[in-house]
Scaffold this motif. Structure first.
Motif, mmCIF file in Angstrom:
data_model
loop_
_atom_site.group_PDB
_atom_site.id
_atom_site.type_symbol
_atom_site.label_atom_id
_atom_site.label_comp_id
_atom_site.label_asym_id
_atom_site.label_seq_id
_atom_site.Cartn_x
_atom_site.Cartn_y
_atom_site.Cartn_z
ATOM 1 N N ALA A 176 0.826 -1.207 0.000
ATOM 2 C CA ALA A 176 0.000 0.000 0.000
ATOM 3 C C ALA A 176 0.857 1.253 0.000
ATOM 4 O O ALA A 176 0.540 2.241 -0.683
ATOM 5 N N MET A 177 1.961 1.235 0.759
ATOM 6 C CA MET A 177 2.862 2.381 0.790
ATOM 7 C C MET A 177 3.510 2.600 -0.567
ATOM 8 O O MET A 177 3.680 3.744 -1.023
ATOM 9 N N ALA A 178 3.887 1.513 -1.246
ATOM 10 C CA ALA A 178 4.520 1.639 -2.553
ATOM 11 C C ALA A 178 3.530 2.114 -3.610
ATOM 12 O O ALA A 178 3.830 3.011 -4.413
ATOM 13 N N TYR A 179 2.328 1.536 -3.611
ATOM 14 C CA TYR A 179 1.340 1.907 -4.619
ATOM 15 C C TYR A 179 0.779 3.311 -4.392
ATOM 16 O O TYR A 179 0.179 3.887 -5.313
ATOM 17 N N ALA A 180 0.972 3.851 -3.201
ATOM 18 C CA ALA A 180 0.530 5.234 -2.958
ATOM 19 C C ALA A 180 1.273 6.207 -3.863
ATOM 20 O O ALA A 180 0.730 7.263 -4.227
ATOM 21 N N PHE A 181 2.508 5.856 -4.256
ATOM 22 C CA PHE A 181 3.263 6.712 -5.172
ATOM 23 C C PHE A 181 2.685 6.670 -6.578
ATOM 24 O O PHE A 181 3.007 7.506 -7.416
ATOM 25 N N PHE A 197 8.738 1.659 -8.269
ATOM 26 C CA PHE A 197 9.195 0.836 -7.152
ATOM 27 C C PHE A 197 10.721 0.900 -7.009
ATOM 28 O O PHE A 197 11.250 1.011 -5.910
ATOM 29 N N GLY A 198 11.423 0.807 -8.145
ATOM 30 C CA GLY A 198 12.884 0.899 -8.084
ATOM 31 C C GLY A 198 13.351 2.266 -7.631
ATOM 32 O O GLY A 198 14.280 2.387 -6.823
ATOM 33 N N SER A 199 12.696 3.316 -8.140
ATOM 34 C CA SER A 199 13.096 4.681 -7.778
ATOM 35 C C SER A 199 12.837 4.978 -6.313
ATOM 36 O O SER A 199 13.617 5.678 -5.666
ATOM 37 N N VAL A 200 11.726 4.449 -5.785
ATOM 38 C CA VAL A 200 11.422 4.651 -4.366
ATOM 39 C C VAL A 200 12.542 4.087 -3.494
ATOM 40 O O VAL A 200 12.952 4.698 -2.499
ATOM 41 N N CYS A 201 13.066 2.919 -3.859
ATOM 42 C CA CYS A 201 14.166 2.312 -3.097
ATOM 43 C C CYS A 201 15.429 3.162 -3.166
ATOM 44 O O CYS A 201 16.112 3.361 -2.160
ATOM 45 N N ILE A 202 15.743 3.662 -4.363
ATOM 46 C CA ILE A 202 16.956 4.479 -4.523
ATOM 47 C C ILE A 202 16.826 5.795 -3.773
ATOM 48 O O ILE A 202 17.743 6.211 -3.041
ATOM 49 N N VAL A 203 15.697 6.469 -3.943
ATOM 50 C CA VAL A 203 15.487 7.740 -3.243
ATOM 51 C C VAL A 203 15.474 7.521 -1.738
ATOM 52 O O VAL A 203 16.042 8.304 -0.967
ATOM 53 N N GLY A 204 14.825 6.434 -1.311
ATOM 54 C CA GLY A 204 14.821 6.118 0.111
ATOM 55 C C GLY A 204 16.223 5.884 0.650
ATOM 56 O O GLY A 204 16.549 6.301 1.765
ATOM 57 N N GLY A 205 17.077 5.212 -0.152
ATOM 58 C CA GLY A 205 18.458 4.996 0.260
ATOM 59 C C GLY A 205 19.226 6.294 0.394
ATOM 60 O O GLY A 205 20.022 6.480 1.330
#
Length: 353
Positions: free
Chosen positions: A124-129, A236-244
């Motif tokens: 749900a957190m990922a799909y919110a983006f 999904f990939g960008s969220v991980c990179i930005v989060g990092g």
């Protein structure tokens, strides 16, 4: 009204900062309410939230218990919590009761964090983006359990501090010892930064139609069945990179002071909780989902369950990167705590730095 508002705000702020004085009662109240809810379900009430719903190995661990058994377990644990909460309000306890209370509090907290949530929260957190929102009673119940876990975890921290004669608000003692998390904070942050990269790399490769780690036909079928498949992979990939990158701020100067080029807030100090709260939320969701994924991976690898899940049978790329999620979530949570310890100032209660 204007004359009373500042006073009300000050009183509310004082109550929040004095959380060690009420957190134990909050944990007991949560146990009373949630135990009563499970008693209602034990008597046949509708709305029991722990259902597999066809999720298979992606479901929460608690869904493997029959409904009545699950309710009995929770009623028992909540009743124990009420009694243990009363014990924790005492200033002096015997060694056995002290360690039993600590073991229960931490054990119950960890169980609520690992065995109750499933993969829906992180999804749900990922799909919110992608502006897709799907919220239901099962997810709300998971959030309620996470809140209960935090209550009991914080109550355990306060109790441990109280029984070892440390400040209940900051944990500092007269010896002035530096918390170990501060010393390990840099390494924990680095682990949290790099752990999601394998998952992001897989997602980017799929966005480019490169069947890394999966059967090419599976990727083609997945893309044709979902018109937004490529966009989803990029997000999904960008969220991980930005989060990092944001996680890296826990050990960088710009994580303490906003860069000068930031409009309006450039040069101002970053509020501690602005970093700690989001990092903690992500850490909890990632750890819980990672625990479910890891269980599924090992269960399939050891042939404890039949390989009937399409994702688990299509190659290492579909599930393999998720094995890094538990260390990612744990490292991120501990790194956020280390950041808090490093940046906190003088304690308003004991006056120690």
């Amino acid at each position: 009204m204007k004359l009373t508002s500042p006073l009300l705000n000050k009183e509310a702020k004082t109550k929040w900062y004095r959380w060690p004085s009420w957190i134990g009662y909050a944990a007991m109240l949560w146990s009373v309410l949630y135990g009563a809810l499970h008693l209602y379900w034990l008597w046949g009430g509708a709305g029991y939230p722990f259902n597999n719903d066809g999720m298979g190995l992606f479901a929460a661990m608690v869904t493997y218990l029959p409904a009545k058994v699950g309710s009995i377990v929770f009623v028992t644990l909540c009743l124990m919590g009420i009694g243990i909460g009363l014990v924790m309000q005492k200033t002096q306890n015997m060694a056995f009761s002290r360690w039993f209370a600590i073991a229960y509090s931490w054990g119950f907290s960890v169980a609520l964090l690992l065995f109750i949530p499933d993969t829906k929260l992180i999804a749900a957190m990922a799909y919110a983006f992608l502006f897709k929102f799907d919220f239901n009673w099962q997810m709300l119940n998971q959030i309620i359990c996470i809140i209960g876990a935090l209550f009991w975890m914080m109550a355990a921290v306060v109790y441990q501090r109280k029984t070892r004669h440390a400040c209940e608000y900051c944990g500092r003692t007269d010896d002035g010892e530096t918390p170990a998390l501060i010393r390990w904070g840099r390494w924990l942050t680095i682990i949290a930064v790099f752990a999601p990269i394998p998952y992001a790399f897989i997602r980017f490769s799929w966005a480019l139609d490169i069947p890394l780690g999966v059967d090419p036909q599976f990727l083609r079928d997945f893309s044709s069945a979902n018109p937004m498949a490529h966009m989803t992979e990029w997000v999904f990939g960008s969220v991980c990179i930005v989060g990092g990158i944001l996680t890296l701020g826990l050990i960088q100067k710009w994580g303490e002071v906003f860069p000068r080029w930031f409009p309006f807030i450039g040069g101002k100090r970053v509020p501690i909780m602005l970093a700690v709260i989001p990092a903690s939320i992500v850490a909890i969701a990632v750890t819980a989902a990672g625990f479910v994924f890891t269980f599924g991976i090992f269960a399939m690898a050891l042939q404890l369950v039949p390989m009937d899940n399409i994702l688990l049978s299509q190659g290492w790329g579909a599930m393999g990167p998720m094995i890094f999620w538990v260390p990612w979530g744990v490292a991120l949570g501990l790194a956020a705590i280390a950041y808090y310890y490093r940046r906190r100032g003088r304690c308003s209660n004991c006056g120690k730095d």
